[in-house]
Write an enzyme that holds these catalytic residues in place. Structure first.
Site, short mmCIF file in Angstrom:
data_model
loop_
_atom_site.label_atom_id
_atom_site.label_comp_id
_atom_site.label_asym_id
_atom_site.label_seq_id
_atom_site.Cartn_x
_atom_site.Cartn_y
_atom_site.Cartn_z
N HIS A 157 0.87 -1.18 0.00
CA HIS A 157 0.00 0.00 0.00
C HIS A 157 0.90 1.22 0.00
O HIS A 157 1.69 1.43 0.93
CB HIS A 157 -0.92 0.02 1.22
CG HIS A 157 -1.88 1.18 1.22
ND1 HIS A 157 -3.17 1.07 0.73
CD2 HIS A 157 -1.74 2.47 1.60
CE1 HIS A 157 -3.78 2.23 0.83
NE2 HIS A 157 -2.92 3.11 1.36
N CYS A 158 0.79 2.03 -1.03
CA CYS A 158 1.66 3.19 -1.19
C CYS A 158 0.98 4.45 -0.66
O CYS A 158 -0.04 4.88 -1.20
CB CYS A 158 2.04 3.38 -2.66
SG CYS A 158 3.14 4.79 -2.94
N PRO A 159 1.52 5.06 0.40
CA PRO A 159 0.89 6.28 0.93
C PRO A 159 1.02 7.48 0.00
O PRO A 159 0.22 8.41 0.08
CB PRO A 159 1.65 6.50 2.25
CG PRO A 159 2.98 5.85 2.05
CD PRO A 159 2.71 4.66 1.17
N GLY A 166 -1.84 6.97 -2.31
CA GLY A 166 -3.09 6.75 -1.59
C GLY A 166 -3.87 5.54 -2.08
O GLY A 166 -5.10 5.57 -2.11
#
Length: 376
Positions: A179-181, A184
């Protein structure tokens, strides 16, 4: 592959008719939807605005204080070309960002009920009350190598190989990478290609800005016959951009190199950190060329979710009750035996040697004489 709406609820509204709503309005995950469900983001969608600012802000500074000056200093149309290439490249990076963060990454629809036991001989155990306990995981044979697929209590399904449940988005995602912040969104089967292209293109954009800032400083040195230090003081915007792109290049450049390695070995970020295929055989490795072709030259599968479909509105309390019932498996057999209304009791498995999933070219088949379950 046909798109499917989330499982329907049979809870009727007043008068016996269920209230119909768009699927995205009754979505059980943590995703955020825009434009009537046409764009799906993760719950941390606000971070996309920060990422856009980190791209557009330096781009504006470069165009105004560097590229515009180069248009006057370069002969012919070279100055215009420098500006045009940069603007087009920046728009390209922004489009890749939207394709990465605003699409279904490969979410697997949840089941409305837990799966039925396959048999009473293989994956089931029996307690004192002779009621079955379904195995928490199953063995899968991929290219002669045995791996495990686990049961997801939240989605009430056995996850396909390379699938994982994202705790941030609260969904099971096919070929889950991470999950890439910064975008998003989860990175999975349907957006990994765009994610890599976004990161790699951002690295090239940093190199482009970094290089032409030094070109502009060199042109000041030659035109005014001054030292490099005095030339740098005449263009503080170039100095800021040089420092900014140098730092950014360590991040996006390093990330690009890391994912090039992952692609060449057919690993995901999740698999690389959890399973460490350097110490064990990788069942998905097809060779460097075929690994790259799998990422960049295959057709991206259609989404398994139709977020704009009209479905009966679920009762939030009742829709979560089935999953909640099976989350109490660690409370002990005595308490579980008192729940006579339950059909199955979930517990940690004793994997039988005959409980094996055999994988074909495009699906997974649970090998059992009485029942087969296929994932297309």
């Amino acid at each position: 592959m046909n798109s499917v709406a989330p499982p329907e609820s049979h809870d009727g509204a007043v008068g016996g008719a269920a209230e119909m709503v768009r699927a995205y309005r009754d979505w059980q995950g943590s995703n955020k939807f825009f434009l009537g469900g046409r764009f799906v983001f993760g719950p941390d969608v606000r971070s996309v605005a920060l990422t856009i600012f980190l791209i557009v802000g330096p781009s504006a500074v470069f165009c105004v204080f560097v590229a515009r000056k180069l248009m006057d200093d370069f002969s012919g149309d070279w100055g215009i070309a420098v500006m045009a290439v940069y603007v087009v490249s920046t728009l390209y990076v922004l489009v890749l960002l939207l394709l990465t963060s605003g699409r279904d990454p490969g979410i697997i629809p949840r089941n409305s009920q837990p799966p039925e036991p396959e048999s009473c001989e293989n994956s089931l155990e029996f307690g004192n009350g002779a009621r079955p306990r379904l195995a928490r995981s199953k063995d899968v044979v991929i290219n002669g190598i045995t791996v495990k697929v686990k049961y997801c209590d939240t989605c009430m399904l056995y996850r396909p190989p390379r699938c994982s449940h994202c705790s941030i988005c609260d969904n099971c995602v096919e070929h889950f990478d991470h999950h890439c912040p910064w975008v998003g969104q989860c990175i999975g089967l349907r957006n990994y290609r765009f994610f890599f292209m976004f990161v790699f293109s951002s690295a090239l954009l940093c190199l482009y800005v970094h290089g032409f800032c030094w070109v502009y400083i060199k042109m000041i040195m030659n035109s005014e016959d001054i030292s490099i230090w005095r030339a740098m003081t005449k263009t503080p915007a170039s100095i800021v951009l040089i420092i900014y792109t140098f730092l950014a290049l360590w991040f996006v450049g390093g990330l690009s190199v890391f994912h090039l390695y992952l692609i060449s070995t057919n690993q995901s970020t999740y698999e690389n950190f959890r399973y460490q295929y350097s110490r064990r055989a990788n069942p998905y490795n097809k060779g460097i060329i075929r690994n790259f072709m799998e990422v960049f030259c295959t057709i991206i599968p259609s989404s398994k979710n139709n977020f704009r479909a009209k479905v009966p509105k679920k009762n939030a309390t009742q829709s979560n009750s089935a999953s909640a019932r099976f989350s109490t498996k660690h409370m002990g057999n005595v308490k579980v035996e008192q729940q006579h209304q339950e059909k199955e009791i979930w517990d940690e498995p004793t994997i039988d040697s005959h409980t094996v999933l055999t994988i074909g070219s495009s699906r997974i088949t649970l090998a059992n004489d009485d029942h087969n379950t296929n994932w297309q």
